[in-house]
Design a protein around this motif. Sequence first.
Motif, PDB file in Angstrom:
ATOM      1  N   THR A  52       0.766  -1.156   0.171  1.00 18.92           N
ATOM      2  CA  THR A  52      -0.082   0.072   0.022  1.00 18.92           C
ATOM      3  C   THR A  52       0.535   1.087  -0.029  1.00 18.92           C
ATOM      4  O   THR A  52       0.364   2.398   0.218  1.00 18.92           O
ATOM      5  CB  THR A  52      -0.774   0.070   1.340  1.00 18.92           C
ATOM      6  OG1 THR A  52      -0.066   0.082   2.396  1.00 18.92           O
ATOM      7  CG2 THR A  52      -1.872  -1.257   1.219  1.00 18.92           C
TER       8      THR A  52
ATOM      9  N   ALA B  29      -6.497   4.139  15.355  1.00 19.96           N
ATOM     10  CA  ALA B  29      -7.500   4.790  14.475  1.00 19.96           C
ATOM     11  C   ALA B  29      -8.345   5.746  15.368  1.00 19.96           C
ATOM     12  O   ALA B  29      -8.594   6.670  14.746  1.00 19.96           O
ATOM     13  CB  ALA B  29      -8.110   3.508  14.266  1.00 19.96           C
TER      14      ALA B  29
ATOM     15  N   ASP C 109      -8.931   9.427  14.210  1.00 20.49           N
ATOM     16  CA  ASP C 109     -10.418  10.065  13.884  1.00 20.49           C
ATOM     17  C   ASP C 109     -10.541  11.233  14.868  1.00 20.49           C
ATOM     18  O   ASP C 109     -11.311  12.072  14.206  1.00 20.49           O
ATOM     19  CB  ASP C 109     -11.336   8.738  14.381  1.00 20.49           C
ATOM     20  CG  ASP C 109     -11.376   7.682  13.383  1.00 20.49           C
ATOM     21  OD1 ASP C 109     -10.849   7.974  12.255  1.00 20.49           O
ATOM     22  OD2 ASP C 109     -11.848   6.592  13.690  1.00 20.49           O
TER      23      ASP C 109
ATOM     24  N   ASP D 116      -3.346  10.481   4.101  1.00 23.13           N
ATOM     25  CA  ASP D 116      -3.983   9.481   5.054  1.00 23.13           C
ATOM     26  C   ASP D 116      -2.859   9.881   6.286  1.00 23.13           C
ATOM     27  O   ASP D 116      -1.696   9.678   6.167  1.00 23.13           O
ATOM     28  CB  ASP D 116      -3.672   8.186   4.631  1.00 23.13           C
ATOM     29  CG  ASP D 116      -4.717   7.668   3.805  1.00 23.13           C
ATOM     30  OD1 ASP D 116      -5.779   8.357   3.577  1.00 23.13           O
ATOM     31  OD2 ASP D 116      -4.394   6.569   3.000  1.00 23.13           O
TER      32      ASP D 116
ATOM     33  N   ASN E  90       0.632   3.326   7.911  1.00 22.89           N
ATOM     34  CA  ASN E  90      -0.917   3.571   7.731  1.00 22.89           C
ATOM     35  C   ASN E  90      -1.704   2.489   8.623  1.00 22.89           C
ATOM     36  O   ASN E  90      -1.516   1.251   8.240  1.00 22.89           O
ATOM     37  CB  ASN E  90      -1.335   3.615   6.302  1.00 22.89           C
ATOM     38  CG  ASN E  90      -2.835   4.258   6.091  1.00 22.89           C
ATOM     39  OD1 ASN E  90      -3.576   4.098   6.950  1.00 22.89           O
ATOM     40  ND2 ASN E  90      -3.006   4.697   4.884  1.00 22.89           N
ATOM     41  N   HIS E  91      -2.346   3.123   9.822  1.00 24.37           N
ATOM     42  CA  HIS E  91      -2.989   2.167  10.442  1.00 24.37           C
ATOM     43  C   HIS E  91      -4.206   1.479   9.911  1.00 24.37           C
ATOM     44  O   HIS E  91      -4.583   0.128  10.358  1.00 24.37           O
ATOM     45  CB  HIS E  91      -3.570   2.785  11.757  1.00 24.37           C
ATOM     46  CG  HIS E  91      -4.654   3.633  11.411  1.00 24.37           C
ATOM     47  ND1 HIS E  91      -4.328   5.273  10.921  1.00 24.37           N
ATOM     48  CD2 HIS E  91      -5.880   3.830  11.130  1.00 24.37           C
ATOM     49  CE1 HIS E  91      -5.462   5.676  11.042  1.00 24.37           C
ATOM     50  NE2 HIS E  91      -6.430   4.985  10.997  1.00 24.37           N
ATOM     51  N   ARG E  92      -4.824   1.748   8.655  1.00 20.18           N
ATOM     52  CA  ARG E  92      -5.750   1.097   7.986  1.00 20.18           C
ATOM     53  C   ARG E  92      -5.221   0.002   7.445  1.00 20.18           C
ATOM     54  O   ARG E  92      -6.126  -0.958   6.783  1.00 20.18           O
ATOM     55  CB  ARG E  92      -6.274   2.060   6.966  1.00 20.18           C
ATOM     56  CG  ARG E  92      -6.989   3.227   7.657  1.00 20.18           C
ATOM     57  CD  ARG E  92      -7.375   4.074   6.255  1.00 20.18           C
ATOM     58  NE  ARG E  92      -8.281   5.365   6.886  1.00 20.18           N
ATOM     59  CZ  ARG E  92      -7.948   6.428   7.255  1.00 20.18           C
ATOM     60  NH1 ARG E  92      -6.363   6.365   7.337  1.00 20.18           N
ATOM     61  NH2 ARG E  92      -8.638   7.410   7.860  1.00 20.18           N
ATOM     62  N   ASP E  93      -4.145  -0.390   7.145  1.00 21.57           N
ATOM     63  CA  ASP E  93      -3.182  -1.511   6.329  1.00 21.57           C
ATOM     64  C   ASP E  93      -3.241  -2.722   7.613  1.00 21.57           C
ATOM     65  O   ASP E  93      -2.938  -4.105   7.187  1.00 21.57           O
ATOM     66  CB  ASP E  93      -2.094  -1.322   6.056  1.00 21.57           C
ATOM     67  CG  ASP E  93      -2.107  -0.227   4.875  1.00 21.57           C
ATOM     68  OD1 ASP E  93      -2.930   0.130   4.254  1.00 21.57           O
ATOM     69  OD2 ASP E  93      -0.944   0.571   4.795  1.00 21.57           O
ATOM     70  N   ASN E  94      -3.431  -2.399   8.890  1.00 25.83           N
ATOM     71  CA  ASN E  94      -3.217  -3.614   9.606  1.00 25.83           C
ATOM     72  C   ASN E  94      -4.367  -3.370  10.884  1.00 25.83           C
ATOM     73  O   ASN E  94      -5.139  -2.274  10.900  1.00 25.83           O
ATOM     74  CB  ASN E  94      -1.813  -3.705  10.250  1.00 25.83           C
ATOM     75  CG  ASN E  94      -0.916  -3.801   9.496  1.00 25.83           C
ATOM     76  OD1 ASN E  94      -0.479  -5.063   8.822  1.00 25.83           O
ATOM     77  ND2 ASN E  94      -0.230  -2.891   8.944  1.00 25.83           N
ATOM     78  N   ARG E  95      -4.375  -4.260  11.882  1.00 30.32           N
ATOM     79  CA  ARG E  95      -5.007  -3.728  12.912  1.00 30.32           C
ATOM     80  C   ARG E  95      -4.303  -2.792  13.692  1.00 30.32           C
ATOM     81  O   ARG E  95      -3.192  -2.752  14.103  1.00 30.32           O
ATOM     82  CB  ARG E  95      -5.233  -5.200  13.989  1.00 30.32           C
ATOM     83  CG  ARG E  95      -5.967  -4.987  15.201  1.00 30.32           C
ATOM     84  CD  ARG E  95      -6.183  -6.313  16.054  1.00 30.32           C
ATOM     85  NE  ARG E  95      -6.961  -6.059  17.391  1.00 30.32           N
ATOM     86  CZ  ARG E  95      -7.239  -6.861  18.161  1.00 30.32           C
ATOM     87  NH1 ARG E  95      -6.877  -8.072  17.982  1.00 30.32           N
ATOM     88  NH2 ARG E  95      -8.049  -6.590  19.085  1.00 30.32           N
ATOM     89  N   PRO E  96      -5.164  -1.502  14.080  1.00 29.09           N
ATOM     90  CA  PRO E  96      -4.581  -0.587  14.899  1.00 29.09           C
ATOM     91  C   PRO E  96      -3.874  -0.930  16.063  1.00 29.09           C
ATOM     92  O   PRO E  96      -4.588  -1.522  16.920  1.00 29.09           O
ATOM     93  CB  PRO E  96      -5.586   0.376  14.864  1.00 29.09           C
ATOM     94  CG  PRO E  96      -6.564   0.241  13.832  1.00 29.09           C
ATOM     95  CD  PRO E  96      -6.477  -1.309  13.719  1.00 29.09           C
TER      96      PRO E  96
END
Length: 592
Positions: free
Chosen positions: A47, A338, A342, A360, A375-381
């Motif tokens: 990613t 995450a 947010d 991002d 990028n925390h969206r690529d794995n479990r945060p």
Amino acid sequence: MTDALNALRPFLVGKGYDALVVPRADEHLGEYLPAHNERLRWLTGFTGSAGVAVVLADRAALFVDGRYTVQVRRQVDSAAFSLHHLIDEPPVAWLSAQLAPGARVACDPRLHSLAWFEATERQLSEAGITLVADADNLIDAAWADRPTPVVAPALLLDTRYTGEDSPTRRRRIGATLARAGADAALVFAPDSVSWLLNVRGEDVPRTPVLQAWGMLHGSGELDLVCHPGRLPEGFHEHVGEGVAVYAEADAGQVLGACAGKTVLADPVTANAWTQRALREAGATLTAGDDPALLPKACKNAAELAGARDAHRRDGLAVVRFLAWLDGEVAAGRLHDEARLADQLLAFRREQPLFRQPSFDTISAAGANAAMCHYNHRDNRPASLEADSVYLVDSGGQYLDGTTDITRTVAIGDPGDAVRRLFTRVLKGHIALDTAVFPPGTTGTHLDALARQFLWQAGCDYDHGTGHGVGAFLSVHEGPQRIARAWNDTALAPGMIVSNEPGYYRDDAFGMRCENLVEVRALDNPAFEKPMLGFAALTLAPFDLRLVVPELLTAEERGWLDRYHGRVRDTLAPELDAATAAWLAEATRPLGS
């Protein structure tokens, strides 16, 4: 990603190709891609923002640079792809060693610059290998559930933000073509087209550009190649006379009309497909920079005023976030990455003129911060860890400017070794911020200033120190940058660049100190010659809990106190009492 490879290889064999080159790029060669153009991600699972895959009939390889050496090992199946360093072992060299003479290597010429295509063609030919341009993209054929392209109407940007209307801007830039010996210029980059037309798009995540390219003539007239659905009501009145619109399927008409003309085109930033088609149509190509590139980088008074206002509002959001974060940690609530990202976005959304993040958010706890483009969206945060550091690199797109800031935050007591390294990074940041340099100086000349204190400890970082930033445009804007790699664009008044030295220890921690700064002419009667310097745009405190004061000189402590005083004086009047009190403590003077 064996399934993707298995889906692709029959198309490779069916075309009679021995290999396929798949870059992380699309038809506009931009950094941020719409979902339907994330071909490298579909193929490999990687990613990151830069990389190249090479697929052969029985093996495949993925090449990434030093920013992604940790990330790629986590994301990509090493049984399916051998992993290589993009710079140390270039894909073309690897291909030449893998294939026998007579082999055919395919690429989509829309996804590569002309410079890359011609250099690769020469290198492969030396090994007896042929590079084949095939615009019928094989990934698109194999990608069964490829997302549908987003086509959204563009935003017409008012001149109070741009400082100049489109006809004036186009005529001004068009007038420079004659001096370059050209009749027209291929304006290929979507951000250049957007800047010329005073429009912004909504088709690409994080980057508000109109997905389009154009042919600019010396008169200032522009032939625009764009999906008609992206042009909103009132577009023609907004841009003024002299803009002809062509659908993407009719691009050949624009290129064919250049027969017999001399066309300025940048072989590095414009794709091979358009330039090869121009030659085939009978145009004469003259290599040169995109004529909008440098004028766009040197912001006018309205754009600079907007940038300053945007950074003030962005600073309010960041300070509210940092104060909230300290309160949560003190209460024992160690949120995950995450939740933190947010919350920061929520604070930004409350600011006037905010549109979207400028990239991002890199919300990285503990060891994840060692991946500088995590990028925390690529794995479990991951959740915050006690006695560690948290790195948050984020930014906003506002109607009047683009922001980008990184702060490293102490979570408990990260230890003396981390604090000493952070202080070295901060010293480098201060050294670059306070640099005084003559016109003609490039970012390459200044890069060592930011690294010197890390070098003294035998440390370094494997990314550039600074990149250009647009005016409600790309957060990574050329042509200027600050890096060890040579850059021949002199820093000039009106440019906005980042100042972001860092340090990263694999599987342990990472840190970065980033402000955006404006290049200014310095007014000092004691100077014998004109000099330039930087003025910080970003307004947010550095974490004093990570600073070892005795490692700072009196001048460095003075810089930090003055910067923090400016942050406090500018933002405190607009903050609630509790946050203002937090800011007063966070910006307390270190003193001499």
